[in-house]
Write a protein that holds these residues in place. Structure first.
Motif, PDB file in Angstrom:
ATOM      1  N   UNK A 159       7.517   6.260  10.739  1.00  0.00           N
ATOM      2  CA  UNK A 159       8.489   7.344  10.618  1.00  0.00           C
ATOM      3  C   UNK A 159       9.323   7.196   9.353  1.00  0.00           C
ATOM      4  N   UNK A 160       9.938   6.024   9.178  1.00  0.00           N
ATOM      5  CA  UNK A 160      10.823   5.868   8.027  1.00  0.00           C
ATOM      6  C   UNK A 160      10.073   5.497   6.756  1.00  0.00           C
ATOM      7  N   UNK A 161       8.896   4.872   6.873  1.00  0.00           N
ATOM      8  CA  UNK A 161       8.123   4.577   5.670  1.00  0.00           C
ATOM      9  C   UNK A 161       7.533   5.845   5.056  1.00  0.00           C
ATOM     10  N   UNK A 162       7.230   6.826   5.877  1.00  0.00           N
ATOM     11  CA  UNK A 162       6.770   8.110   5.343  1.00  0.00           C
ATOM     12  C   UNK A 162       7.882   8.775   4.534  1.00  0.00           C
ATOM     13  N   UNK A 163       9.122   8.677   5.030  1.00  0.00           N
ATOM     14  CA  UNK A 163      10.265   9.210   4.283  1.00  0.00           C
ATOM     15  C   UNK A 163      10.427   8.472   2.957  1.00  0.00           C
ATOM     16  N   UNK A 164      10.245   7.150   3.010  1.00  0.00           N
ATOM     17  CA  UNK A 164      10.387   6.331   1.809  1.00  0.00           C
ATOM     18  C   UNK A 164       9.306   6.668   0.791  1.00  0.00           C
ATOM     19  N   UNK A 165       8.079   6.849   1.259  1.00  0.00           N
ATOM     20  CA  UNK A 165       6.993   7.189   0.342  1.00  0.00           C
ATOM     21  C   UNK A 165       7.264   8.514  -0.370  1.00  0.00           C
ATOM     22  N   UNK A 207       4.401   3.799 -22.867  1.00  0.00           N
ATOM     23  CA  UNK A 207       4.456   3.249 -21.505  1.00  0.00           C
ATOM     24  C   UNK A 207       5.896   2.838 -21.230  1.00  0.00           C
ATOM     25  N   UNK A 208       6.445   3.306 -20.109  1.00  0.00           N
ATOM     26  CA  UNK A 208       7.799   2.910 -19.735  1.00  0.00           C
ATOM     27  C   UNK A 208       7.778   2.322 -18.338  1.00  0.00           C
ATOM     28  N   UNK A 209       8.226   1.090 -18.223  1.00  0.00           N
ATOM     29  CA  UNK A 209       8.249   0.415 -16.939  1.00  0.00           C
ATOM     30  C   UNK A 209       9.416   0.906 -16.084  1.00  0.00           C
ATOM     31  N   UNK A 210       9.123   1.160 -14.802  1.00  0.00           N
ATOM     32  CA  UNK A 210      10.153   1.622 -13.875  1.00  0.00           C
ATOM     33  C   UNK A 210      10.010   0.850 -12.574  1.00  0.00           C
ATOM     34  N   UNK A 211      11.076   0.175 -12.181  1.00  0.00           N
ATOM     35  CA  UNK A 211      11.050  -0.622 -10.960  1.00  0.00           C
ATOM     36  C   UNK A 211      12.339  -0.448 -10.170  1.00  0.00           C
ATOM     37  N   UNK A 212      13.475  -0.747 -10.783  1.00  0.00           N
ATOM     38  CA  UNK A 212      14.768  -0.676 -10.088  1.00  0.00           C
ATOM     39  C   UNK A 212      14.987   0.686  -9.446  1.00  0.00           C
ATOM     40  N   UNK A 213      14.781   1.748 -10.201  1.00  0.00           N
ATOM     41  CA  UNK A 213      15.069   3.095  -9.698  1.00  0.00           C
ATOM     42  C   UNK A 213      14.132   3.507  -8.574  1.00  0.00           C
ATOM     43  N   UNK A 214      12.872   3.097  -8.652  1.00  0.00           N
ATOM     44  CA  UNK A 214      11.942   3.457  -7.578  1.00  0.00           C
ATOM     45  C   UNK A 214      12.168   2.586  -6.345  1.00  0.00           C
ATOM     46  N   UNK A 215      12.640   1.362  -6.539  1.00  0.00           N
ATOM     47  CA  UNK A 215      13.029   0.544  -5.379  1.00  0.00           C
ATOM     48  C   UNK A 215      14.134   1.235  -4.593  1.00  0.00           C
ATOM     49  N   UNK A 216      15.145   1.711  -5.315  1.00  0.00           N
ATOM     50  CA  UNK A 216      16.251   2.383  -4.636  1.00  0.00           C
ATOM     51  C   UNK A 216      15.784   3.668  -3.970  1.00  0.00           C
ATOM     52  N   UNK A 217      14.961   4.430  -4.677  1.00  0.00           N
ATOM     53  CA  UNK A 217      14.465   5.687  -4.110  1.00  0.00           C
ATOM     54  C   UNK A 217      13.701   5.437  -2.818  1.00  0.00           C
ATOM     55  N   UNK A 218      12.983   4.340  -2.759  1.00  0.00           N
ATOM     56  CA  UNK A 218      12.215   3.989  -1.556  1.00  0.00           C
ATOM     57  C   UNK A 218      13.141   3.584  -0.409  1.00  0.00           C
ATOM     58  N   UNK A 219      14.172   2.810  -0.730  1.00  0.00           N
ATOM     59  CA  UNK A 219      15.034   2.232   0.309  1.00  0.00           C
ATOM     60  C   UNK A 219      16.071   3.218   0.836  1.00  0.00           C
ATOM     61  N   UNK A 220      16.537   4.141   0.003  1.00  0.00           N
ATOM     62  CA  UNK A 220      17.631   5.027   0.397  1.00  0.00           C
ATOM     63  C   UNK A 220      17.337   5.826   1.665  1.00  0.00           C
ATOM     64  N   UNK A 221      16.185   6.475   1.815  1.00  0.00           N
ATOM     65  CA  UNK A 221      15.940   7.228   3.042  1.00  0.00           C
ATOM     66  C   UNK A 221      15.758   6.335   4.268  1.00  0.00           C
ATOM     67  N   UNK A 222      15.340   5.095   4.046  1.00  0.00           N
ATOM     68  CA  UNK A 222      15.240   4.163   5.174  1.00  0.00           C
ATOM     69  C   UNK A 222      16.638   3.860   5.698  1.00  0.00           C
ATOM     70  N   UNK A 223      17.570   3.596   4.764  1.00  0.00           N
ATOM     71  CA  UNK A 223      18.945   3.339   5.170  1.00  0.00           C
ATOM     72  C   UNK A 223      19.521   4.560   5.885  1.00  0.00           C
ATOM     73  N   UNK A 224      19.265   5.752   5.355  1.00  0.00           N
ATOM     74  CA  UNK A 224      19.753   6.967   5.993  1.00  0.00           C
ATOM     75  C   UNK A 224      19.192   7.148   7.391  1.00  0.00           C
ATOM     76  N   UNK A 225      17.919   6.843   7.535  1.00  0.00           N
ATOM     77  CA  UNK A 225      17.286   6.957   8.851  1.00  0.00           C
ATOM     78  C   UNK A 225      17.933   5.997   9.845  1.00  0.00           C
ATOM     79  N   UNK A 247       0.834  -1.197   0.000  1.00  0.00           N
ATOM     80  CA  UNK A 247       0.000   0.000   0.000  1.00  0.00           C
ATOM     81  C   UNK A 247       0.872   1.252   0.000  1.00  0.00           C
ATOM     82  N   UNK A 248       1.975   1.218   0.735  1.00  0.00           N
ATOM     83  CA  UNK A 248       2.840   2.388   0.832  1.00  0.00           C
ATOM     84  C   UNK A 248       3.457   2.737  -0.516  1.00  0.00           C
ATOM     85  N   UNK A 249       3.940   1.740  -1.250  1.00  0.00           N
ATOM     86  CA  UNK A 249       4.532   2.036  -2.555  1.00  0.00           C
ATOM     87  C   UNK A 249       3.460   2.477  -3.547  1.00  0.00           C
ATOM     88  N   UNK A 250       2.262   1.915  -3.452  1.00  0.00           N
ATOM     89  CA  UNK A 250       1.165   2.371  -4.316  1.00  0.00           C
ATOM     90  C   UNK A 250       0.813   3.821  -4.011  1.00  0.00           C
TER      91      UNK A 250
END
Length: 341
Positions: free
Chosen positions: A311-317, A268-286, A31-34
């Protein structure tokens, strides 16, 4: 707005083709990534596509269940409710589904849509991908034709792939000897087999695309292949046969290559790898920044605000939404929503 119905989705795709832009199709697993995708699209005033792979769907159902159809239905039902709060249209799509998973994934979702339609409810999903790229083209298109015939009656759009996207995604790996370039002959056969059915479909034609993580410039694309394929089908069947194309495996692509692909009919352009990283990076920073808070070190109690997942999932979203906005800009989609037109 609600999830785009068939007429709206067709208008979206046709408009993208006419104006040479494309919709980002973002893979989600929760739900968070959606929610991140909806946020990013809305802030860009761009319609878009939320999609779920077989692996993402299995994950969404829970590690104890691992039911692809259940996970996909759960996310889709959330999107149907949540999308109504955003001033854009969004389509729901299922990503790469190979022939051996059709019975466990795509077909149960089609059946769910058929049940909903019989009850006077809107479609659950807007479109589904059948990935028959590992099969000989003839067998690929035999299955695709049967699916398109069934999809037509329920106003579903089919996506197929001719040629193979290299690399690996969700455990689907292309062999080193795979055919990474679609030929004009391939696309002529696609048009011959599918156009007479009359349903709507998208074609993922391959031009050196590779799934995975790559530095800019590492992936060697040949977008001119798309032009060759379009020219061939238009020459044989006329301008109305021009394909609506899908760009898979875009990580590491240069912006000029993306834009050239748009000029040749990618919608239509599929995007997965880059958005996975964008989601995870602030979690790692936190976690690094609040190390003593997220861990109960030396018998201490930690900091509940630091280890509260909200807290960190909001940053990831927020970060993932930002990457969606960047994708919209790269695909020339800013301000193109059909909402309130």
């Amino acid at each position: 707005m609600p999830v785009a119905d068939f007429t709206t989705y067709c208008r979206m795709l046709d408009r993208a083709a006419e104006n040479r832009f494309a919709y980002p199709a973002i893979n989600v697993t929760s739900l968070t990534t959606a929610n991140a995708v909806l946020k990013g699209l809305a802030e860009s005033r761009c319609d878009g596509i939320i999609q779920i792979s077989t692996g993402g769907a299995a994950f969404a159902s829970g590690t104890a269940v691992k039911d692809m159809a259940l996970g996909a239905i759960s996310i889709a039902e959330h999107v149907h409710r949540a999308a109504a709060r955003y001033p854009i249209y969004v389509a729901l799509h299922t990503d790469h589904c190979q022939a051996d998973k059709l019975d466990a994934y795509v077909l149960p979702l089609v059946e769910e849509t058929e049940r909903r339609r019989a009850a006077g409810l809107p479609n659950l999903f807007s479109s589904h991908m059948f990935d028959g790229s590992a099969l000989p083209l003839r067998e690929n298109l035999e299955i695709a034709a049967k699916l398109l015939q069934r999809f037509k009656s329920s106003e579903l759009i089919l996506e197929i792939e001719a040629g193979v996207v290299g690399g690996e995604e969700d455990g689907i790996r292309a062999e080193a000897s795979a055919k990474l370039y679609t030929t004009p002959e391939d696309t002529l056969e696609v048009a011959r087999r599918l156009n007479e059915i009359g349903g709507r479909y998208l074609l993922a034609a391959t031009f050196g695309n590779v799934h995975g993580v790559y530095k800019p410039g590492s992936v060697k694309l040949k977008p001119s292949i798309l032009k060759d394929c379009q020219d061939a089908v238009i020459g044989r069947y006329g301008a109305a046969a021009r394909f609506h194309l899908v760009f898979h495996g875009g990580s590491g692509s240069e912006l000029h290559e993306i834009r050239e692909a748009l000029d040749y009919g990618v919608v239509k352009m599929n995007i997965d790898t880059d958005t996975q990283y964008a989601f995870t990076r602030p979690i790692a920073g936190h976690m690094f920044t609040h190390y003593n808070g997220v861990l109960r070190v030396d018998g201490e109690v930690g900091d509940k605000k630091a280890y509260d997942p909200r807290t960190y999932l909001a940053l990831a979203e927020t970060a993932m939404a930002g990457r969606v906005k960047r994708a919209v800009a790269e695909l020339r989609g800013e301000g193109t929503t059909l909402f309130k037109e």
